[in-house]
Design a protein around this motif. Structure first.
Motif, PDB file in Angstrom:
ATOM      1  N   ALA A 160       2.266   1.888 -20.313  1.00 10.53           N
ATOM      2  CA  ALA A 160       2.638   1.212 -19.077  1.00 10.53           C
ATOM      3  C   ALA A 160       2.253   2.054 -17.861  1.00 10.53           C
ATOM      4  O   ALA A 160       1.734   1.535 -16.861  1.00 10.53           O
ATOM      5  N   GLY A 161       2.485   3.362 -17.932  1.00 13.42           N
ATOM      6  CA  GLY A 161       2.105   4.233 -16.825  1.00 13.42           C
ATOM      7  C   GLY A 161       0.602   4.279 -16.636  1.00 13.42           C
ATOM      8  O   GLY A 161       0.109   4.284 -15.500  1.00 13.42           O
ATOM      9  N   LEU A 162      -0.137   4.324 -17.752  1.00 10.93           N
ATOM     10  CA  LEU A 162      -1.598   4.342 -17.657  1.00 10.93           C
ATOM     11  C   LEU A 162      -2.117   3.034 -17.071  1.00 10.93           C
ATOM     12  O   LEU A 162      -3.049   3.035 -16.250  1.00 10.93           O
ATOM     13  N   TRP A 163      -1.498   1.908 -17.464  1.00 10.93           N
ATOM     14  CA  TRP A 163      -1.921   0.612 -16.923  1.00 10.93           C
ATOM     15  C   TRP A 163      -1.629   0.522 -15.427  1.00 10.93           C
ATOM     16  O   TRP A 163      -2.430  -0.006 -14.657  1.00 10.93           O
ATOM     17  N   LYS A 164      -0.474   1.066 -14.991  1.00 11.76           N
ATOM     18  CA  LYS A 164      -0.169   1.077 -13.560  1.00 11.76           C
ATOM     19  C   LYS A 164      -1.211   1.865 -12.782  1.00 11.76           C
ATOM     20  O   LYS A 164      -1.626   1.465 -11.695  1.00 11.76           O
ATOM     21  N   PHE A 165      -1.652   2.995 -13.350  1.00  8.52           N
ATOM     22  CA  PHE A 165      -2.665   3.806 -12.671  1.00  8.52           C
ATOM     23  C   PHE A 165      -3.978   3.040 -12.551  1.00  8.52           C
ATOM     24  O   PHE A 165      -4.576   2.983 -11.468  1.00  8.52           O
ATOM     25  N   PHE A 166      -4.436   2.442 -13.648  1.00 11.70           N
ATOM     26  CA  PHE A 166      -5.695   1.699 -13.615  1.00 11.70           C
ATOM     27  C   PHE A 166      -5.581   0.459 -12.727  1.00 11.70           C
ATOM     28  O   PHE A 166      -6.539   0.097 -12.028  1.00 11.70           O
ATOM     29  N   ARG A 167      -4.418  -0.195 -12.760  1.00  9.90           N
ATOM     30  CA  ARG A 167      -4.232  -1.363 -11.905  1.00  9.90           C
ATOM     31  C   ARG A 167      -4.306  -0.971 -10.436  1.00  9.90           C
ATOM     32  O   ARG A 167      -4.964  -1.654  -9.635  1.00  9.90           O
ATOM     33  N   PHE A 168      -3.663   0.132 -10.068  1.00  6.98           N
ATOM     34  CA  PHE A 168      -3.744   0.612  -8.687  1.00  6.98           C
ATOM     35  C   PHE A 168      -5.186   0.989  -8.332  1.00  6.98           C
ATOM     36  O   PHE A 168      -5.663   0.668  -7.230  1.00  6.98           O
ATOM     37  N   PHE A 169      -5.876   1.650  -9.252  1.00  4.86           N
ATOM     38  CA  PHE A 169      -7.255   2.060  -8.992  1.00  4.86           C
ATOM     39  C   PHE A 169      -8.158   0.842  -8.799  1.00  4.86           C
ATOM     40  O   PHE A 169      -8.977   0.794  -7.867  1.00  4.86           O
ATOM     41  N   ALA A 209      -7.121  -0.995  -5.505  1.00  2.82           N
ATOM     42  CA  ALA A 209      -7.542  -0.221  -4.333  1.00  2.82           C
ATOM     43  C   ALA A 209      -9.049  -0.312  -4.141  1.00  2.82           C
ATOM     44  O   ALA A 209      -9.536  -0.449  -3.010  1.00  2.82           O
ATOM     45  N   GLY A 210      -9.798  -0.269  -5.253  1.00  5.40           N
ATOM     46  CA  GLY A 210     -11.256  -0.393  -5.151  1.00  5.40           C
ATOM     47  C   GLY A 210     -11.681  -1.760  -4.651  1.00  5.40           C
ATOM     48  O   GLY A 210     -12.536  -1.864  -3.766  1.00  5.40           O
ATOM     49  N   LEU A 211     -11.068  -2.808  -5.202  1.00  2.00           N
ATOM     50  CA  LEU A 211     -11.402  -4.163  -4.738  1.00  2.00           C
ATOM     51  C   LEU A 211     -10.992  -4.365  -3.279  1.00  2.00           C
ATOM     52  O   LEU A 211     -11.721  -4.993  -2.499  1.00  2.00           O
ATOM     53  N   GLY A 212      -9.814  -3.827  -2.913  1.00  2.00           N
ATOM     54  CA  GLY A 212      -9.380  -3.941  -1.529  1.00  2.00           C
ATOM     55  C   GLY A 212     -10.332  -3.247  -0.574  1.00  2.00           C
ATOM     56  O   GLY A 212     -10.638  -3.774   0.510  1.00  2.00           O
ATOM     57  N   PHE A 213     -10.844  -2.086  -0.966  1.00  2.00           N
ATOM     58  CA  PHE A 213     -11.789  -1.379  -0.103  1.00  2.00           C
ATOM     59  C   PHE A 213     -13.099  -2.147   0.026  1.00  2.00           C
ATOM     60  O   PHE A 213     -13.670  -2.239   1.117  1.00  2.00           O
TER      61      PHE A 213
END
Length: 316
Positions: A21-30, A33-37
């Motif tokens: 779950a923690g790893l998925w949260k990190f990848f989801r944020f990454f 954030a990339g798509l938002g940029f």
């Protein structure tokens, strides 16, 4: 021993699920954030260029944060675009067309949603075709129609360079992207309970009065959604506008011709040879000036826009 083994296995499984779950949260944020940029990059670059001095464009050390902030670029671009007069002209033309289009498409969408008549499926198919047919296909017939509006050789009107060339298609439900607007209204009115119309009929209301007094007040989210869509489409249109106008200037047309206007304003000669990088700060300032009114309108109506999209059935 068996209970201890089971407890140990559950503990290992719990730790693994937490780590996943923690790893998925990190990848989801990454990923987000990339798509938002990527999505926000043009706007960020536009704002960065619009307030920097032209000398910073040739400075390799300046990427996002400029060394010399200035409002001169905004002022010079606004002068080249004739921004105050252009903004008023755009509001009169485009906002007026949007209001007329909302009315015509609401009536049409209500008819398709609530009335059964012969050929309804065929006519609605034609409405859907309006969404996918590009305006370039019908621009020449429309130009000929508006150039000789009426009866040829008997009573003709020249509507070219007249606002009627934009208002008439909007009033007839054939404005820019009208097919999409009709679809939104049809989906929205189909979701409203028929008990509203039954109660109105019992009170002696006809179809038109029911539409005006019952259905329209209950369709405020759809009205605002279609209005925002229509404003954006008309605001960004330069092809249809430049086809029917040679004198009437809108923000989209001025932005399209900004390169020549800037050369006249800055160098006094529209044919002077300049590099793209020399004019980029003024072009970005022009883009910023053109989108600010629409962004402000969206921020004000964001809540109603989101509600209208959800209730029209275009999402999910």
């Amino acid at each position: 021993m068996a209970e201890n083994n089971i407890s140990s296995e559950d503990s290992i499984r719990l730790r693994r699920s937490r780590a996943a779950a923690g790893l998925w949260k990190f990848f989801r944020f990454f990923i987000l954030a990339g798509l938002g940029f990527i999505i926000m990059y043009p706007l960020i670059y536009m704002v960065s260029c619009a307030f920097r001095d032209k000398s910073d464009m040739n400075d390799p050390t300046v990427m996002w944060i400029t060394r010399h902030y200035t409002l001169d670029i905004i002022k010079e671009t606004a002068a080249a675009m004739g921004f105050p007069d252009t903004l008023i002209n755009t509001a009169v033309l485009n906002l007026g067309c949007s209001l007329v289009q909302v009315i015509s498409c609401a009536v049409t969408g209500y008819g398709f949603a609530r009335f059964r008549f012969r050929g309804r499926g065929l006519l609605f198919g034609i409405v859907i075709m309006m969404i996918i047919v590009p305006p370039q296909v019908i621009s020449i017939p429309l130009y000929d129609q508006f150039r000789h509006f009426g009866i040829k050789g008997v009573a003709e009107l020249n509507l070219i360079d007249s606002m009627a060339a934009m208002y008439l298609p909007a009033a007839a439900g054939n404005g820019i992207r009208s097919g999409l607007m009709i679809l939104i209204f049809r989906q929205f009115f189909r979701e409203l309970p028929r008990e509203l119309e039954d109660a109105a009929a019992i009170d002696g209301c006809g179809a038109f009065r029911t539409f005006i007094e019952i259905m329209l007040p209950n369709s405020a989210p759809a009205l605002l959604t279609v209005f925002l869509f229509s404003v954006v489409f008309y605001w960004n249109d330069y092809y249809v506008g430049s086809s029917f106008f040679t004198e009437n200037q809108t923000i989209a047309i001025m932005l399209k011709n900004l390169d020549a206007q800037l050369k006249i304003e800055l160098f006094g000669n529209a044919s002077v040879n300049t590099g793209v990088r020399e004019l980029i700060v003024w072009k970005e300032a022009g883009c910023l000036l053109s989108i600010v009114p629409v962004l402000l309108l969206y921020v004000i109506m964001q809540r109603y826009f989101t509600e209208g999209i959800e209730r029209s059935g275009l999402v999910g």
